[in-house]
Design a protein around this motif. Structure first.
Motif, short mmCIF file in Angstrom:
data_model
loop_
_atom_site.label_atom_id
_atom_site.label_comp_id
_atom_site.label_asym_id
_atom_site.label_seq_id
_atom_site.Cartn_x
_atom_site.Cartn_y
_atom_site.Cartn_z
N ASP A 47 -17.98 -69.19 9.45
CA ASP A 47 -18.29 -69.54 10.82
C ASP A 47 -17.22 -68.94 11.72
O ASP A 47 -16.04 -69.03 11.41
N ALA A 48 -17.66 -68.35 12.80
CA ALA A 48 -16.73 -67.79 13.77
C ALA A 48 -16.63 -68.72 14.97
O ALA A 48 -17.60 -69.36 15.35
N LEU A 50 -15.26 -68.52 18.94
CA LEU A 50 -14.77 -67.63 20.00
C LEU A 50 -14.34 -68.46 21.21
O LEU A 50 -15.05 -69.38 21.62
N VAL A 53 -16.77 -69.61 24.09
CA VAL A 53 -18.09 -69.89 23.53
C VAL A 53 -18.04 -71.19 22.74
O VAL A 53 -18.78 -72.13 23.02
N HIS A 54 -17.14 -71.24 21.76
CA HIS A 54 -17.05 -72.42 20.91
C HIS A 54 -15.92 -73.35 21.31
O HIS A 54 -15.87 -74.49 20.90
N ASP A 220 -25.54 -77.77 15.77
CA ASP A 220 -26.27 -77.30 16.95
C ASP A 220 -26.88 -78.45 17.75
O ASP A 220 -27.22 -78.29 18.91
N HIS A 322 -26.95 -68.94 21.05
CA HIS A 322 -25.89 -68.12 21.64
C HIS A 322 -26.40 -67.02 22.55
O HIS A 322 -25.70 -66.57 23.43
#
Lengths: 342, 342
Positions: A47-48, A50, A53-54, A220, A322
C-alpha cells in the motif's frame, strides 16, 4: 548526511530492523534473504501513502510512520496472516532529521508491537510518499479469502465505524470547532487517534483464525469494502443499521445522521469486517470476549446481490476513488461538513 | 473508468499476471498468497522510480515500464536469485489509457521474458512514480553476497560500461546533436537502448551461480557500486582502466576521456560486477562463452582498502546521491556535457 548513511542510520536500528531467526540477510545487500516456514504460504500486500492524498504533509510524522505501516498490517489481518517482514520505499523532499526520527519511531513502535521487521527499502528525493510492502505467513488451507462468504453467514465488525472520518474532520476543519468543544478532550482524542493511529487487528485475526469464512479490512468505507467481499463471494448482505457500532463521540461531533453516513462510507477505520458461519458464531464470540476483543454483529449474508438495510432498502456501495476526486481530504471533508448538524 | 476497473483491466491481464503454480491467490484480495519452494530462501528487493529523478516524465511509457521492472530484476540477478513475483505501486497524475497500455506492455514484455508475475499492487492519483518489489528464490547456502569477495579474486563485468550515460546524454541534450550525427542510427540506438531498456542479467547470474564469491549490479556507477562490494567485504581492488569495456559508440559520442568518466561513474548500466575466485575463473568464462554471454576481466581484489588503477593510483568512489543533487538528469547531463570533447 549522505543518502546511504541516512538509510543506514535510521533504518537499521534495532527497533525497526528487529532481529528474527528467519532473516538470513537483512538490509544492506541487493536483496534481503528470508526463510518462510515449511507448510506456510507467504502473504504479501503493498500500500502506498501519499502526502495530500492519504495524509496531510504537515501531520505529525510519528502518526505518518505508524499509519503507513498500520494500513499494510491491516491487510495481513484481513487474511489472518502472521506479520513477519516489511520493506519501505520512502520519497522525501529533503533530509529532515527530527522528522525522520519521529517517523521511524511511529513505525518502530507498531513494528515492535506486532513483531514485524524492516528488511529493505529505497529512499529517494521527491514528493513525500511512503510505499510499504508487508510479508506474513498463513496456512494456505485456512487463509481467509474475500470469496468464501456463504449465504447464511453472520457479519461482524471488530469495533466502531466512522471514528476515523470524525478524526479527519477534527484534523481538517475549523468549522467543527464548536462541536468539537462539546466533545471534551477525551472524545476528541479518541476520534483523532482512530484516524491518525489506526490499530491493525492482527490479534483479533489470530483468535478468529479457525472460525471465519471470509474477511476484509475497512479502508475505503464499510459499504464499499463489504461490497468487494460480497462481489468476490457472489452474494449479498442485509445490514441492521440500528446495530452499527457508532461511538457517542462521533454522534456528538456530527449528529446522528452524519455519524451514520461516516460509519457507512467514511473509510480509514481499518476494522475487520468478517463473515462467520452461524454454527461457529457463539464459540468465536466467546473466544473474542475472553481476549477482551470486540466482535459486533451487524447483519447477515443473503442470496440476493446488493446490500440492504433491515427494511430491505438497498444501500449504495460508495467508496473512495482516487481518480474521481482531487484529494481524499477535500472529498471527505466536504461530505462531512455537508452532513454536519446545523 | 473507476480505479478498481482500471487496476483490474491493466494489471490482471495474462501477460503481466502470468499463471504460475506457486501463486495460490493472485491480484484481487487483501494479500497475494504465494508458495516458496522447500529449501529455498526468498530474495526480496524494492526500488522506486520517480519521474524527474529516475526517468523523464515525458519518456516513452513502454521504456518507463520496462525499466522500472528491469532495475528490480537486476537486484535479483546480483544475488543469483530466480525471479518469481512482483508487486507494483503506481502513482499517476491522471488516468491515461494509451499511456497505461504502453507502460504495461513494456513491463509485460520483460516480465514474460523473465518468467516473473505481477501478484499485487496499489494505484493512486499523484505525481508519476513507480515502486516495484521483486521476489525470487535462491539457495541460502550459495546466494551471492556483497560481503564475500576475497583477496586474490578476479573482478569481471557482464558488458560495456557507460553506454547508459551516453544514452541519457542523447535523450537529454540538444548540444550533442553534432556528435550524435557522427554515430549514425545504429550507434545512437545502442546507447539509447542501454539507458531506456536495460537488460537485467538474470541468465548470466544463472550460469555463473556456482562460481561467484560476491556480486553487485551497477546502478549508481561502477566505482560507487564496486566500492559498496569492497566495503562489505573489507578489501580493496586494482582495476586495469585499459581493459574497461567501453563501446566505440560511447567513444564516438563523448571522446575517450569523457567515455572513461562515463564508464567509471555513469550509472544506470545494470551490468553485474562480480568477484570470482581465480581457481573458478576459467570454467566460469567457458560457461559464459558457451552461452554467448560476455564476461570481461577488469581487475582483482587486493588487501589494501580503496580502488586503484593499474599504476596504483587511487580512484574516487563517486556515485549518485539523491539528497545532494536536484535531479539525476541535471547532474549527469552537466557532467557529460562538461566532459564532451570540443
Amino acid at each position: 548526511m549522505q543518502e546511504f548513511d541516512l538509510i543506514q542510520h535510521f533504518f537499521t536500528r534495532s527497533t525497526l530492523a528487529q532481529a528474527r531467526d528467519d532473516i538470513l540477510l537483512g538490509i544492506g545487500d541487493d536483496c534481503a534473504l528470508l526463510q518462510v516456514p515449511a507448510g506456510q504460504a507467504l502473504a504479501v500486500s503493498m500500500d502506498a501513502s501519499l502526502a495530500g492524498v492519504h495524509f496531510m504533509a504537515e501531520a505529525d510524522p510519528y502518526a505518518i510512520g505508524w499509519r503507513a505501516l498500520a494500513v499494510n498490517l491491516s491487510d495481513l489481518a484481513a487474511m489472518s496472516a502472521e506479520p513477519a517482514w516489511f520493506t519501505l520505499g520512502l520519497s522525501l523532499p529533503h533530509t529532515d532529521t527530527p522528522w525522520l526520527e519521529a517517523f521511524c519511531q511511529g513505525m518502530a513502535d507498531l513494528a515492535s508491537a506486532q513483531g514485524i521487521s524492516l528488511v529493505g527499502g529505497d529512499t529517494t528525493r521527491g514528493p513525500l510518499s511512503i510505499s510499504i510492502q508487508v510479508h506474513g505467513f498463513v496456512n494456505p488451507q485456512t487463509a481467509w479469502k474475500r470469496s468464501k462468504a456463504q449465504v447464511g453467514d453472520l457479519i461482524y465488525v471488530t469495533g466502531p465505524l466512522g471514528d476515523a472520518a470524525g478524526g479527519l474532520c477534527l484534523e481538517m476543519a475549523q468549522t467543527t470547532i464548536e462541536h468539537a468543544a462539546q466533545l471534551g478532550f477525551e472524545g476528541q482524542d479518541a476520534l483523532r487517534r482512530a484516524y491518525l493511529l489506526p490499530y491493525p487487528h492482527i490479534e483479533a485475526a489470530r483468535i478468529l483464525r479457525p472460525y471465519v469464512h471470509a474477511a476484509i479490512d475497512i479502508s475505503d468505507g464499510f459499504l464499499a469494502d463489504l461490497g468487494h467481499l460480497l462481489t468476490a463471494s457472489g452474494c449479498g448482505a442485509r445490514i441492521d443499521l440500528s446495530s452499527l457500532p457508532i461511538s457517542s463521540a462521533l454522534q456528538d461531533l456530527l449528529g446522528d445522521e452524519a455519524a451514520l453516513g461516516a460509519a457507512l462510507a467514511g473509510g480509514d477505520d481499518y476494522q475487520l469486517c468478517i463473515s462467520l458461519p452461524r454454527a461457529q458464531a457463539q464459540v468465536a464470540c466467546e473466544a473474542c470476549e475472553a481476549a477482551g476483543i470486540p466482535l459486533l454483529p451487524i447483519g447477515e449474508v443473503i442470496e440476493t446481490l446488493g446490500i440492504f438495510d433491515q427494511y430491505h432498502q438497498p444501500l449504495p456501495t460508495l467508496g473512495y476513488n482516487h481518480f474521481n476526486a482531487a484529494s481524499i481530504q477535500q472529498k471527505r471533508l466536504a461530505a462531512a461538513i455537508s452532513r454536519q448538524r446545523v
